[in-house]
Write a protein that holds these residues in place. Structure first.
Motif, PDB file in Angstrom:
ATOM      1  N   GLY A 195       3.091  -1.604  19.826  1.00 61.92           N
ATOM      2  CA  GLY A 195       4.335  -0.922  20.169  1.00 61.92           C
ATOM      3  C   GLY A 195       5.549  -1.443  19.435  1.00 61.92           C
ATOM      4  O   GLY A 195       5.769  -2.653  19.346  1.00 61.92           O
ATOM      5  N   ALA A 196       6.339  -0.524  18.887  1.00 63.98           N
ATOM      6  CA  ALA A 196       7.547  -0.898  18.147  1.00 63.98           C
ATOM      7  C   ALA A 196       8.587  -1.543  19.060  1.00 63.98           C
ATOM      8  O   ALA A 196       9.232  -2.539  18.690  1.00 63.98           O
ATOM      9  CB  ALA A 196       8.135   0.333  17.458  1.00 63.98           C
ATOM     10  N   ARG A 197       8.744  -0.989  20.248  1.00 64.70           N
ATOM     11  CA  ARG A 197       9.722  -1.540  21.195  1.00 64.70           C
ATOM     12  C   ARG A 197       9.346  -2.976  21.581  1.00 64.70           C
ATOM     13  O   ARG A 197      10.190  -3.885  21.593  1.00 64.70           O
ATOM     14  CB  ARG A 197       9.775  -0.648  22.434  1.00 64.70           C
ATOM     15  N   GLU A 198       8.057  -3.175  21.875  1.00 63.77           N
ATOM     16  CA  GLU A 198       7.583  -4.493  22.276  1.00 63.77           C
ATOM     17  C   GLU A 198       7.684  -5.492  21.123  1.00 63.77           C
ATOM     18  O   GLU A 198       7.973  -6.680  21.350  1.00 63.77           O
ATOM     19  CB  GLU A 198       6.135  -4.385  22.773  1.00 63.77           C
ATOM     20  N   PHE A 199       7.475  -5.037  19.909  1.00 65.88           N
ATOM     21  CA  PHE A 199       7.587  -5.919  18.748  1.00 65.88           C
ATOM     22  C   PHE A 199       9.013  -6.410  18.573  1.00 65.88           C
ATOM     23  O   PHE A 199       9.255  -7.592  18.294  1.00 65.88           O
ATOM     24  CB  PHE A 199       7.108  -5.195  17.492  1.00 65.88           C
ATOM     25  N   ARG A 200       9.973  -5.518  18.759  1.00 63.99           N
ATOM     26  CA  ARG A 200      11.375  -5.932  18.653  1.00 63.99           C
ATOM     27  C   ARG A 200      11.730  -6.964  19.721  1.00 63.99           C
ATOM     28  O   ARG A 200      12.470  -7.913  19.470  1.00 63.99           O
ATOM     29  CB  ARG A 200      12.290  -4.711  18.729  1.00 63.99           C
ATOM     30  N   HIS A 201      11.186  -6.785  20.933  1.00 59.96           N
ATOM     31  CA  HIS A 201      11.408  -7.783  21.983  1.00 59.96           C
ATOM     32  C   HIS A 201      10.820  -9.133  21.559  1.00 59.96           C
ATOM     33  O   HIS A 201      11.434 -10.188  21.784  1.00 59.96           O
ATOM     34  CB  HIS A 201      10.760  -7.322  23.294  1.00 59.96           C
ATOM     35  N   ALA A 202       9.633  -9.109  20.947  1.00 60.57           N
ATOM     36  CA  ALA A 202       8.991 -10.349  20.503  1.00 60.57           C
ATOM     37  C   ALA A 202       9.825 -11.045  19.440  1.00 60.57           C
ATOM     38  O   ALA A 202       9.912 -12.284  19.408  1.00 60.57           O
ATOM     39  CB  ALA A 202       7.591 -10.055  19.979  1.00 60.57           C
ATOM     40  N   LEU A 203      10.457 -10.276  18.562  1.00 61.70           N
ATOM     41  CA  LEU A 203      11.305 -10.862  17.520  1.00 61.70           C
ATOM     42  C   LEU A 203      12.516 -11.564  18.120  1.00 61.70           C
ATOM     43  O   LEU A 203      12.920 -12.640  17.663  1.00 61.70           O
ATOM     44  CB  LEU A 203      11.771  -9.764  16.553  1.00 61.70           C
ATOM     45  N   ALA A 204      13.094 -10.955  19.156  1.00 67.54           N
ATOM     46  CA  ALA A 204      14.257 -11.551  19.799  1.00 67.54           C
ATOM     47  C   ALA A 204      13.857 -12.730  20.690  1.00 67.54           C
ATOM     48  O   ALA A 204      14.434 -13.820  20.605  1.00 67.54           O
ATOM     49  CB  ALA A 204      14.993 -10.494  20.620  1.00 67.54           C
ATOM     50  N   ASP A 205      12.846 -12.522  21.528  1.00 60.20           N
ATOM     51  CA  ASP A 205      12.462 -13.549  22.495  1.00 60.20           C
ATOM     52  C   ASP A 205      11.843 -14.772  21.829  1.00 60.20           C
ATOM     53  O   ASP A 205      11.956 -15.892  22.339  1.00 60.20           O
ATOM     54  CB  ASP A 205      11.469 -12.971  23.512  1.00 60.20           C
ATOM     55  N   GLY A 206      11.183 -14.572  20.694  1.00 57.93           N
ATOM     56  CA  GLY A 206      10.516 -15.677  20.022  1.00 57.93           C
ATOM     57  C   GLY A 206      11.387 -16.459  19.069  1.00 57.93           C
ATOM     58  O   GLY A 206      10.902 -17.379  18.390  1.00 57.93           O
ATOM     59  N   GLY A 207      12.675 -16.107  18.978  1.00 61.95           N
ATOM     60  CA  GLY A 207      13.581 -16.826  18.092  1.00 61.95           C
ATOM     61  C   GLY A 207      13.400 -16.494  16.621  1.00 61.95           C
ATOM     62  O   GLY A 207      13.733 -17.306  15.749  1.00 61.95           O
ATOM     63  N   TYR A 208      12.871 -15.296  16.335  1.00 62.12           N
ATOM     64  CA  TYR A 208      12.629 -14.910  14.940  1.00 62.12           C
ATOM     65  C   TYR A 208      13.850 -14.239  14.316  1.00 62.12           C
ATOM     66  O   TYR A 208      14.280 -14.598  13.220  1.00 62.12           O
ATOM     67  CB  TYR A 208      11.424 -13.960  14.867  1.00 62.12           C
ATOM     68  N   GLY A 209      14.417 -13.233  15.008  1.00 58.44           N
ATOM     69  CA  GLY A 209      15.548 -12.517  14.446  1.00 58.44           C
ATOM     70  C   GLY A 209      15.134 -11.260  13.717  1.00 58.44           C
ATOM     71  O   GLY A 209      14.007 -10.783  13.840  1.00 58.44           O
ATOM     72  N   HIS A 210      16.076 -10.701  12.938  1.00 61.70           N
ATOM     73  CA  HIS A 210      15.805  -9.408  12.297  1.00 61.70           C
ATOM     74  C   HIS A 210      15.339  -9.607  10.857  1.00 61.70           C
ATOM     75  O   HIS A 210      14.747 -10.639  10.543  1.00 61.70           O
ATOM     76  CB  HIS A 210      17.010  -8.495  12.405  1.00 61.70           C
TER      77      HIS A 210
END
Length: 483
Positions: free
Chosen positions: A440-455
């Motif tokens: 899921g695209a929505r879930e992936f964006r959450h993972a980027l934010a929650d995991g400290g990765y960023g954009h």
């Protein structure tokens, strides 16, 4: 000339060890007829085996390795190898990246050089476990196919350690457009051996002032324009972007660099791009075509992902901003794009991930493959700022790996995607590429934010998740597979 980090080879020192006993006897670990247990026979037989093994090694190891002259060593049942003999195995330790041994070489761990074995028996399980526990890198392979996979991953590790990054910066701790960018560039040196040199974003324009771009780069601009399927920018303005790239390369050569990133919002605010009628976009596209890892906006997290994926896959990656596109949003009307080149005009039936930037290379399918067709556009309303437009959906296999490192350069996230559309915009960042994301695209964006990765995500054709998991163990970063 720029020295490409991808050109490094892993120096493998093969060592054939042979236990030659001092007398004839049998016991719990030794049986045989007297004639084959004699020291003379064991030595002669070992040297014959060495000749055959030497041929196998040279033929079996992949091109990413530089196979040094194989060595033969004997020791007796005392299982002792003198310091003098050990020194002969690596008289210049810095020139050896990996030992490939056939059996135990007592004391070899004291040289501090990684050790490997190709063997289906119990010995490598025992030795590799021992070496790893005492802090020595050691690798076990059952055959040459598995061993060569290890070599290719070690080559990525060595390529990173042979990378020096030119950073054109506004001297902020991290760029204003990428708050999640790694602020500890020295930490990358400590962890991976990556070196860097930082200079002002203004300095590159001093190099440009020494050339007359429209005269010097006219032929190159025309060649690029002629190769494009279409172009909305004049050759005269392309020259300005080639001038900027030439200045970047001049700085890279001066400081011994083979990688590049620059701040973008700060660069724009300086008005120097407006004055010189250029943007960095074409530089990123063309340098990646030339096997130079680059990243927009001084984003070190994205740059690390570009370097790792480039070195691993031997393909030029794309990078861009990730946006969520909700179902049934029309790319042309609702998303502000000008031209849809692939995908449904009425929008997608599911939420998809859009990755959009003006920096696609054309060697996306591999450095040993033909360039993908491309168009040339302009970034600004005024008409300057050359950008490359590639229809990334125009491939038979639309599977991609999408990745980024975290803010500390210690962890990488990777997802599998499938290209479902592509659109162009006359100005600003483009192309926009649309992806179905496993999980899921929505879930992936959450993972980027929650995991400290960023954009800023980095995209390469093919599914490399398994390879990245194996690579992470050798290079030394954590791997998160999103699904």
């Amino acid at each position: 000339m720029l020295k490409h980090a991808m050109d490094v080879k892993v120096n493998v020192q093969p060592i054939f060890s042979n236990v030659v006993h001092t007398a004839v006897w049998e016991g719990p670990c030794r049986v045989g007829r007297p004639e084959i247990l004699s020291p003379e026979y064991e030595s002669r037989a070992g040297k014959e085996e060495f000749k055959n093994w030497k041929k196998t090694v040279v033929e079996g190891i992949c091109a990413e390795a530089n196979v040094l002259e194989p060595l033969y060593i004997e020791y007796d049942e005392t299982f002792y190898v003198s310091d003098e003999k050990l020194h002969e195995l690596a008289p210049n330790p810095s020139e050896v990246d990996l030992f490939l041994i056939t059996y135990r070489v007592p004391g070899i761990e004291r040289l501090g050089i990684p050790v490997s074995m190709i063997n289906c028996g119990p010995t490598p399980v025992d030795l590799v476990a021992f070496y790893r526990d005492i802090g020595l890198d050691a690798y076990m392979a059952h055959d040459y196919e598995e061993f060569n996979d290890i070599i290719r991953r070690l080559q990525v590790k060595k390529a990173l350690a042979n990378t020096k990054l030119l950073v054109l910066t506004a001297d902020e701790q991290f760029p204003v457009s990428v708050n999640s960018s790694n602020p500890d560039i020295y930490g990358l040196n400590l962890k991976y051996g990556i070196r860097s040199t930082r200079h002002s974003i203004r300095e590159v324009f001093d190099y440009m002032d020494s050339t007359t771009s429209e005269e010097k780069f006219a032929a190159e601009a025309k060649a690029l324009s002629d190769k494009a399927e279409a172009s909305t920018i004049s050759d005269r303005l392309i020259c300005h972007d080639l001038d900027y790239m030439n200045a970047v390369k001049s700085m890279m050569e001066k400081f011994g660099c083979n990688a590049f990133t620059t701040a973008c919002k700060e660069l724009c605010a300086s008005r120097l791009p407006m004055r010189n009628k250029c943007t960095p976009c074409l530089t990123h596209s063309l340098l990646r075509n030339d096997r130079i890892p680059t990243a927009c906006e001084e984003d070190l997290n994205a740059w690390m992902a570009v370097a790792v994926l480039m070195y691993l896959t031997k393909k030029a990656p794309f990078m861009g901003n990730p946006s969520l596109v909700k179902a049934h949003k029309r790319p042309i009307e609702d998303l502000g794009m000008t031209r849809l080149v692939a995908g449904p005009a009425e929008g997608f039936d599911e939420e998809v991930l859009e990755v959009r930037h003006a920096v696609p290379p054309t060697k996306l399918l591999g450095y040993d493959k033909p360039e993908m067709p491309f168009e040339l556009g302009h970034f600004t309303y005024e008409g300057f700022g050359t950008k490359v437009q590639v229809n990334m959906a125009d491939t038979d296999d639309k599977t991609v790996t999408i990745a980024r490192f975290d803010r500390h350069g210690e962890k990488m996230i990777a997802a599998k995607g499938e290209i479902v559309g592509c659109a162009y915009r006359d100005i600003e960042c483009s192309p926009a590429v649309y992806y179905h994301i496993d999980g899921g695209a929505r879930e992936f964006r959450h993972a980027l934010a929650d995991g400290g990765y960023g954009h800023h995500l980095v995209v390469v054709y093919g599914d490399y998740r398994d390879e990245l998991k194996k690579l992470a163990k050798i290079v030394g970063f954590e791997m998160e597979i999103f699904n």
